[in-house]
Design a protein around this motif. Sequence first.
Motif, PDB file in Angstrom:
ATOM      1  N   PHE A  11       0.836  -1.199   0.000  1.00 13.90           N
ATOM      2  CA  PHE A  11       0.000   0.000   0.000  1.00 13.90           C
ATOM      3  C   PHE A  11       0.873   1.252   0.000  1.00 13.90           C
ATOM      4  O   PHE A  11       0.642   2.185  -0.782  1.00 13.90           O
ATOM      5  N   MET A  12       1.856   1.286   0.857  1.00 11.44           N
ATOM      6  CA  MET A  12       2.750   2.447   0.941  1.00 11.44           C
ATOM      7  C   MET A  12       3.480   2.658  -0.381  1.00 11.44           C
ATOM      8  O   MET A  12       3.655   3.793  -0.830  1.00 11.44           O
ATOM      9  N   ALA A  13       3.906   1.566  -1.012  1.00 11.56           N
ATOM     10  CA  ALA A  13       4.611   1.676  -2.288  1.00 11.56           C
ATOM     11  C   ALA A  13       3.692   2.250  -3.370  1.00 11.56           C
ATOM     12  O   ALA A  13       4.107   3.102  -4.167  1.00 11.56           O
ATOM     13  N   GLU A  14       2.445   1.794  -3.392  1.00 11.34           N
ATOM     14  CA  GLU A  14       1.498   2.291  -4.400  1.00 11.34           C
ATOM     15  C   GLU A  14       1.162   3.760  -4.173  1.00 11.34           C
ATOM     16  O   GLU A  14       1.081   4.535  -5.129  1.00 11.34           O
ATOM     17  N   THR A  15       0.965   4.154  -2.936  1.00 12.07           N
ATOM     18  CA  THR A  15       0.665   5.568  -2.680  1.00 12.07           C
ATOM     19  C   THR A  15       1.877   6.441  -3.014  1.00 12.07           C
ATOM     20  O   THR A  15       1.720   7.539  -3.553  1.00 12.07           O
ATOM     21  N   ALA A  16       3.068   5.935  -2.734  1.00 13.32           N
ATOM     22  CA  ALA A  16       4.278   6.684  -3.083  1.00 13.32           C
ATOM     23  C   ALA A  16       4.411   6.800  -4.599  1.00 13.32           C
ATOM     24  O   ALA A  16       4.786   7.861  -5.117  1.00 13.32           O
ATOM     25  N   ALA A  17       4.075   5.728  -5.325  1.00 15.33           N
ATOM     26  CA  ALA A  17       4.149   5.755  -6.785  1.00 15.33           C
ATOM     27  C   ALA A  17       3.160   6.773  -7.360  1.00 15.33           C
ATOM     28  O   ALA A  17       3.426   7.362  -8.413  1.00 15.33           O
ATOM     29  N   ASP A  19       2.453   9.444  -5.775  1.00 16.92           N
ATOM     30  CA  ASP A  19       2.855  10.699  -5.148  1.00 16.92           C
ATOM     31  C   ASP A  19       1.715  11.283  -4.318  1.00 16.92           C
ATOM     32  O   ASP A  19       1.386  12.463  -4.408  1.00 16.92           O
ATOM     33  N   ARG A  20       1.093  10.388  -3.522  1.00 19.97           N
ATOM     34  CA  ARG A  20      -0.015  10.798  -2.658  1.00 19.97           C
ATOM     35  C   ARG A  20       0.263  10.303  -1.252  1.00 19.97           C
ATOM     36  O   ARG A  20       0.768   9.196  -1.060  1.00 19.97           O
ATOM     37  N   PRO A  21      -0.081  11.087  -0.252  1.00 14.96           N
ATOM     38  CA  PRO A  21       0.113  10.648   1.128  1.00 14.96           C
ATOM     39  C   PRO A  21      -0.794   9.446   1.436  1.00 14.96           C
ATOM     40  O   PRO A  21      -1.977   9.427   1.062  1.00 14.96           O
ATOM     41  N   ALA A  22      -0.243   8.464   2.100  1.00 17.82           N
ATOM     42  CA  ALA A  22      -0.998   7.262   2.447  1.00 17.82           C
ATOM     43  C   ALA A  22      -2.212   7.610   3.303  1.00 17.82           C
ATOM     44  O   ALA A  22      -3.291   7.029   3.137  1.00 17.82           O
ATOM     45  N   ALA A  23      -2.066   8.560   4.201  1.00 14.33           N
ATOM     46  CA  ALA A  23      -3.180   8.946   5.073  1.00 14.33           C
ATOM     47  C   ALA A  23      -4.338   9.515   4.258  1.00 14.33           C
ATOM     48  O   ALA A  23      -5.509   9.244   4.552  1.00 14.33           O
ATOM     49  N   VAL A  25      -5.098   8.763   1.118  1.00 14.67           N
ATOM     50  CA  VAL A  25      -5.721   7.635   0.421  1.00 14.67           C
ATOM     51  C   VAL A  25      -6.573   6.827   1.393  1.00 14.67           C
ATOM     52  O   VAL A  25      -7.694   6.426   1.067  1.00 14.67           O
ATOM     53  N   MET A  26      -6.073   6.608   2.601  1.00 11.68           N
ATOM     54  CA  MET A  26      -6.852   5.875   3.604  1.00 11.68           C
ATOM     55  C   MET A  26      -8.144   6.602   3.938  1.00 11.68           C
ATOM     56  O   MET A  26      -9.204   5.979   4.055  1.00 11.68           O
ATOM     57  N   ARG A  27      -8.096   7.919   4.072  1.00 11.04           N
ATOM     58  CA  ARG A  27      -9.312   8.683   4.348  1.00 11.04           C
ATOM     59  C   ARG A  27     -10.320   8.521   3.213  1.00 11.04           C
ATOM     60  O   ARG A  27     -11.518   8.336   3.441  1.00 11.04           O
ATOM     61  N   GLU A  28      -9.829   8.573   1.970  1.00 11.52           N
ATOM     62  CA  GLU A  28     -10.712   8.395   0.814  1.00 11.52           C
ATOM     63  C   GLU A  28     -11.337   7.000   0.809  1.00 11.52           C
ATOM     64  O   GLU A  28     -12.536   6.855   0.545  1.00 11.52           O
ATOM     65  N   LEU A  29     -10.520   5.995   1.101  1.00 13.67           N
ATOM     66  CA  LEU A  29     -11.035   4.628   1.155  1.00 13.67           C
ATOM     67  C   LEU A  29     -12.087   4.475   2.247  1.00 13.67           C
ATOM     68  O   LEU A  29     -13.129   3.837   2.048  1.00 13.67           O
ATOM     69  N   MET A  30     -11.823   5.073   3.389  1.00 14.10           N
ATOM     70  CA  MET A  30     -12.778   5.005   4.504  1.00 14.10           C
ATOM     71  C   MET A  30     -14.082   5.708   4.154  1.00 14.10           C
ATOM     72  O   MET A  30     -15.174   5.180   4.400  1.00 14.10           O
ATOM     73  N   ARG A  31     -13.967   6.902   3.556  1.00 12.28           N
ATOM     74  CA  ARG A  31     -15.181   7.629   3.166  1.00 12.28           C
ATOM     75  C   ARG A  31     -15.979   6.842   2.132  1.00 12.28           C
ATOM     76  O   ARG A  31     -17.211   6.788   2.195  1.00 12.28           O
ATOM     77  N   ASP A  32     -15.278   6.246   1.175  1.00 13.02           N
ATOM     78  CA  ASP A  32     -15.949   5.448   0.153  1.00 13.02           C
ATOM     79  C   ASP A  32     -16.656   4.249   0.784  1.00 13.02           C
ATOM     80  O   ASP A  32     -17.805   3.952   0.446  1.00 13.02           O
ATOM     81  N   TYR A  33     -16.001   3.584   1.699  1.00 11.66           N
ATOM     82  CA  TYR A  33     -16.599   2.436   2.382  1.00 11.66           C
ATOM     83  C   TYR A  33     -17.851   2.857   3.152  1.00 11.66           C
ATOM     84  O   TYR A  33     -18.904   2.223   3.049  1.00 11.66           O
ATOM     85  N   ILE A  34     -17.730   3.944   3.905  1.00 11.81           N
ATOM     86  CA  ILE A  34     -18.870   4.443   4.677  1.00 11.81           C
ATOM     87  C   ILE A  34     -20.020   4.810   3.745  1.00 11.81           C
ATOM     88  O   ILE A  34     -21.181   4.474   4.007  1.00 11.81           O
ATOM     89  N   ASP A  35     -19.717   5.471   2.642  1.00 12.52           N
ATOM     90  CA  ASP A  35     -20.748   5.867   1.680  1.00 12.52           C
ATOM     91  C   ASP A  35     -21.435   4.641   1.074  1.00 12.52           C
ATOM     92  O   ASP A  35     -22.668   4.606   0.979  1.00 12.52           O
ATOM     93  N   ARG A  36     -20.678   3.638   0.686  1.00 16.15           N
ATOM     94  CA  ARG A  36     -21.264   2.418   0.111  1.00 16.15           C
ATOM     95  C   ARG A  36     -22.149   1.710   1.124  1.00 16.15           C
ATOM     96  O   ARG A  36     -23.239   1.245   0.793  1.00 16.15           O
ATOM     97  N   ARG A  37     -21.703   1.630   2.360  1.00 16.81           N
ATOM     98  CA  ARG A  37     -22.504   0.975   3.401  1.00 16.81           C
ATOM     99  C   ARG A  37     -23.791   1.747   3.668  1.00 16.81           C
ATOM    100  O   ARG A  37     -24.855   1.165   3.841  1.00 16.81           O
ATOM    101  N   GLN A  38     -23.702   3.087   3.703  1.00 14.39           N
ATOM    102  CA  GLN A  38     -24.902   3.901   3.924  1.00 14.39           C
ATOM    103  C   GLN A  38     -25.900   3.707   2.787  1.00 14.39           C
ATOM    104  O   GLN A  38     -27.098   3.573   3.020  1.00 14.39           O
ATOM    105  N   LYS A  39     -25.402   3.694   1.554  1.00 13.38           N
ATOM    106  CA  LYS A  39     -26.287   3.475   0.410  1.00 13.38           C
ATOM    107  C   LYS A  39     -26.941   2.098   0.478  1.00 13.38           C
ATOM    108  O   LYS A  39     -28.120   1.951   0.153  1.00 13.38           O
TER     109      LYS A  39
END
Length: 89
Positions: A11-17, A19-23, A25-39
């Motif tokens: 995960f860290m390698a992909e976020t570095a590739a 050029d995005r902070p891992a944190a 990307v994690m926030r985006e993933l969490m928001r997406d998960y929460i949004d999908r579950r709410q829907k």
Amino acid sequence: MKLEPELRDRFMAETAADDRPAAQVMRELMRDYIDRRQKARDYDDFLRRKVEIGRRQWDAGLHVSNEEAEAEAAARRAELLRRIGEADA
């Protein structure tokens, strides 16, 4: 949050590739998960309400058989085709 070392490293390698902070990307993933579950919950609630309405209508005798519905639809189609034929004439 506990992660397997290999998963974290990849995960860290992909976020570095990217050029995005891992944190970030994690926030985006969490928001997406929460949004999908709410829907999914919203849809389940919508479906549950529709079923309840259908059951109440059934209990109140507010229903028609499939044959009745098909006959009504066929009559409507025939009427519309008749009107189209009159309009073209």
